[in-house]
Scaffold this motif. Structure first.
Motif, PDB file in Angstrom:
ATOM      1  N   LEU A 146      -0.275   3.545 -18.238  1.00 27.19           N
ATOM      2  CA  LEU A 146      -1.659   3.094 -18.300  1.00 27.19           C
ATOM      3  C   LEU A 146      -2.573   4.008 -19.111  1.00 27.19           C
ATOM      4  CD1 LEU A 146      -1.961   2.026 -14.567  1.00 27.19           C
ATOM      5  CD2 LEU A 146      -1.464   0.574 -16.546  1.00 27.19           C
ATOM      6  N   GLY A 147      -2.062   5.162 -19.514  1.00 27.28           N
ATOM      7  CA  GLY A 147      -2.884   6.102 -20.274  1.00 27.28           C
ATOM      8  C   GLY A 147      -4.054   6.628 -19.469  1.00 27.28           C
ATOM      9  N   ALA A 148      -3.839   6.840 -18.190  1.00 25.04           N
ATOM     10  CA  ALA A 148      -4.901   7.292 -17.285  1.00 25.04           C
ATOM     11  C   ALA A 148      -4.807   8.796 -17.053  1.00 25.04           C
ATOM     12  CB  ALA A 148      -4.778   6.559 -15.950  1.00 25.04           C
ATOM     13  N   THR A 149      -5.916   9.383 -16.669  1.00 24.83           N
ATOM     14  CA  THR A 149      -5.907  10.790 -16.271  1.00 24.83           C
ATOM     15  C   THR A 149      -5.484  10.866 -14.800  1.00 24.83           C
ATOM     16  OG1 THR A 149      -8.195  10.756 -15.512  1.00 24.83           O
ATOM     17  CG2 THR A 149      -7.822  11.322 -17.849  1.00 24.83           C
ATOM     18  N   ASP A 150      -5.132  12.058 -14.350  1.00 34.90           N
ATOM     19  CA  ASP A 150      -4.748  12.243 -12.948  1.00 34.90           C
ATOM     20  C   ASP A 150      -5.839  11.752 -11.999  1.00 34.90           C
ATOM     21  OD1 ASP A 150      -2.464  13.434 -13.938  1.00 34.90           O
ATOM     22  OD2 ASP A 150      -2.832  15.395 -13.049  1.00 34.90           O
ATOM     23  N   GLY A 151      -7.058  12.214 -12.227  1.00 37.15           N
ATOM     24  CA  GLY A 151      -8.168  11.868 -11.339  1.00 37.15           C
ATOM     25  C   GLY A 151      -8.498  10.384 -11.370  1.00 37.15           C
ATOM     26  N   ASN A 152      -8.469   9.803 -12.560  1.00 35.52           N
ATOM     27  CA  ASN A 152      -8.765   8.384 -12.712  1.00 35.52           C
ATOM     28  C   ASN A 152      -7.739   7.548 -11.970  1.00 35.52           C
ATOM     29  OD1 ASN A 152      -9.701   5.925 -13.656  1.00 35.52           O
ATOM     30  ND2 ASN A 152      -9.906   6.619 -15.754  1.00 35.52           N
ATOM     31  N   LYS A 180      -6.393   4.927  -4.700  1.00 35.28           N
ATOM     32  CA  LYS A 180      -7.055   5.023  -3.387  1.00 35.28           C
ATOM     33  C   LYS A 180      -7.824   3.744  -3.064  1.00 35.28           C
ATOM     34  CE  LYS A 180      -7.442  10.010  -3.165  1.00 35.28           C
ATOM     35  NZ  LYS A 180      -8.303  11.173  -3.364  1.00 35.28           N
ATOM     36  N   ALA A 181      -8.486   3.177  -4.063  1.00 33.31           N
ATOM     37  CA  ALA A 181      -9.236   1.934  -3.852  1.00 33.31           C
ATOM     38  C   ALA A 181      -8.292   0.796  -3.469  1.00 33.31           C
ATOM     39  CB  ALA A 181     -10.026   1.566  -5.105  1.00 33.31           C
ATOM     40  N   LEU A 182      -7.143   0.720  -4.139  1.00 32.99           N
ATOM     41  CA  LEU A 182      -6.167  -0.325  -3.823  1.00 32.99           C
ATOM     42  C   LEU A 182      -5.515  -0.082  -2.465  1.00 32.99           C
ATOM     43  CD1 LEU A 182      -4.561  -0.736  -7.353  1.00 32.99           C
ATOM     44  CD2 LEU A 182      -6.018  -2.395  -6.170  1.00 32.99           C
ATOM     45  N   GLU A 183      -5.304   1.185  -2.121  1.00 33.60           N
ATOM     46  CA  GLU A 183      -4.734   1.508  -0.815  1.00 33.60           C
ATOM     47  C   GLU A 183      -5.725   1.151   0.302  1.00 33.60           C
ATOM     48  OE1 GLU A 183      -2.681   5.238   1.563  1.00 33.60           O
ATOM     49  OE2 GLU A 183      -4.351   5.653   0.207  1.00 33.60           O
ATOM     50  N   LYS A 184      -6.988   1.454   0.099  1.00 35.33           N
ATOM     51  CA  LYS A 184      -8.015   1.163   1.099  1.00 35.33           C
ATOM     52  C   LYS A 184      -8.086  -0.344   1.384  1.00 35.33           C
ATOM     53  CE  LYS A 184     -12.883   1.864   2.125  1.00 35.33           C
ATOM     54  NZ  LYS A 184     -14.170   2.357   1.636  1.00 35.33           N
ATOM     55  N   ALA A 185      -7.875  -1.155   0.351  1.00 30.73           N
ATOM     56  CA  ALA A 185      -7.878  -2.610   0.513  1.00 30.73           C
ATOM     57  C   ALA A 185      -6.546  -3.124   1.061  1.00 30.73           C
ATOM     58  CB  ALA A 185      -8.169  -3.277  -0.826  1.00 30.73           C
ATOM     59  N   GLU A 186      -5.596  -2.209   1.245  1.00 35.01           N
ATOM     60  CA  GLU A 186      -4.249  -2.523   1.742  1.00 35.01           C
ATOM     61  C   GLU A 186      -3.456  -3.393   0.765  1.00 35.01           C
ATOM     62  OE1 GLU A 186      -4.588  -3.972   5.768  1.00 35.01           O
ATOM     63  OE2 GLU A 186      -5.410  -2.064   6.467  1.00 35.01           O
ATOM     64  N   TYR A 187      -3.730  -3.206  -0.542  1.00 36.90           N
ATOM     65  CA  TYR A 187      -3.012  -3.939  -1.575  1.00 36.90           C
ATOM     66  C   TYR A 187      -1.784  -3.177  -2.064  1.00 36.90           C
ATOM     67  CZ  TYR A 187      -6.987  -7.144  -2.048  1.00 36.90           C
ATOM     68  OH  TYR A 187      -7.961  -8.075  -1.827  1.00 36.90           O
ATOM     69  N   ILE A 188      -1.769  -1.868  -1.857  1.00 36.20           N
ATOM     70  CA  ILE A 188      -0.603  -1.070  -2.227  1.00 36.20           C
ATOM     71  C   ILE A 188      -0.221  -0.150  -1.076  1.00 36.20           C
ATOM     72  CG2 ILE A 188      -1.087  -1.125  -4.714  1.00 36.20           C
ATOM     73  CD1 ILE A 188      -2.002   1.812  -4.486  1.00 36.20           C
ATOM     74  N   LEU A 189       1.039   0.263  -1.086  1.00 35.49           N
ATOM     75  CA  LEU A 189       1.556   1.229  -0.122  1.00 35.49           C
ATOM     76  C   LEU A 189       1.865   2.510  -0.881  1.00 35.49           C
ATOM     77  CD1 LEU A 189       4.044  -1.240   1.585  1.00 35.49           C
ATOM     78  CD2 LEU A 189       1.759  -0.610   2.389  1.00 35.49           C
TER      79      LEU A 189
END
Length: 98
Positions: A38-44, A50-59
């Protein structure tokens, strides 16, 4: 009913859209793989997972391989269902004629 009803705001950002796209076709992906794809930085990447985990979309599974920490991600059943609804809504939107 509006043609944008099932478009999920959580998938608006390209990084979250990319994470879910990768996880829909792979059983799991680790942090570095997602980062590279994805060409993302660590923090990004961390904030979006975290946002996807909070929504329970990823484990998220944390482990050690040798002495190195390894974090890997997989799509939850809910996440897969919501992402499919989102993609179907986008296809409907694209194919809508005035």
């Amino acid at each position: 009913m509006s043609i944008i009803t099932n478009i999920n705001k959580l998938f608006d950002h390209r990084i979250r859209l990319g994470i879910m796209s990768v996880l829909m076709v792979n059983e799991y992906a680790d942090f570095n793989t997602l980062k590279d794809l994805l060409g993302a930085t660590d923090g990004n990447l961390a904030s979006h997972t975290k946002a996807l985990e909070k929504a329970e979309y990823i484990l998220i599974e944390k482990q050690f391989i040798g002495k190195k920490p390894n974090t890997r991600y997989s799509a939850s059943k809910l996440g897969k269902a919501e992402f499919k609804k989102h993609i179907n809504a986008l296809e409907k939107l694209i194919n809508t004629k005035p």
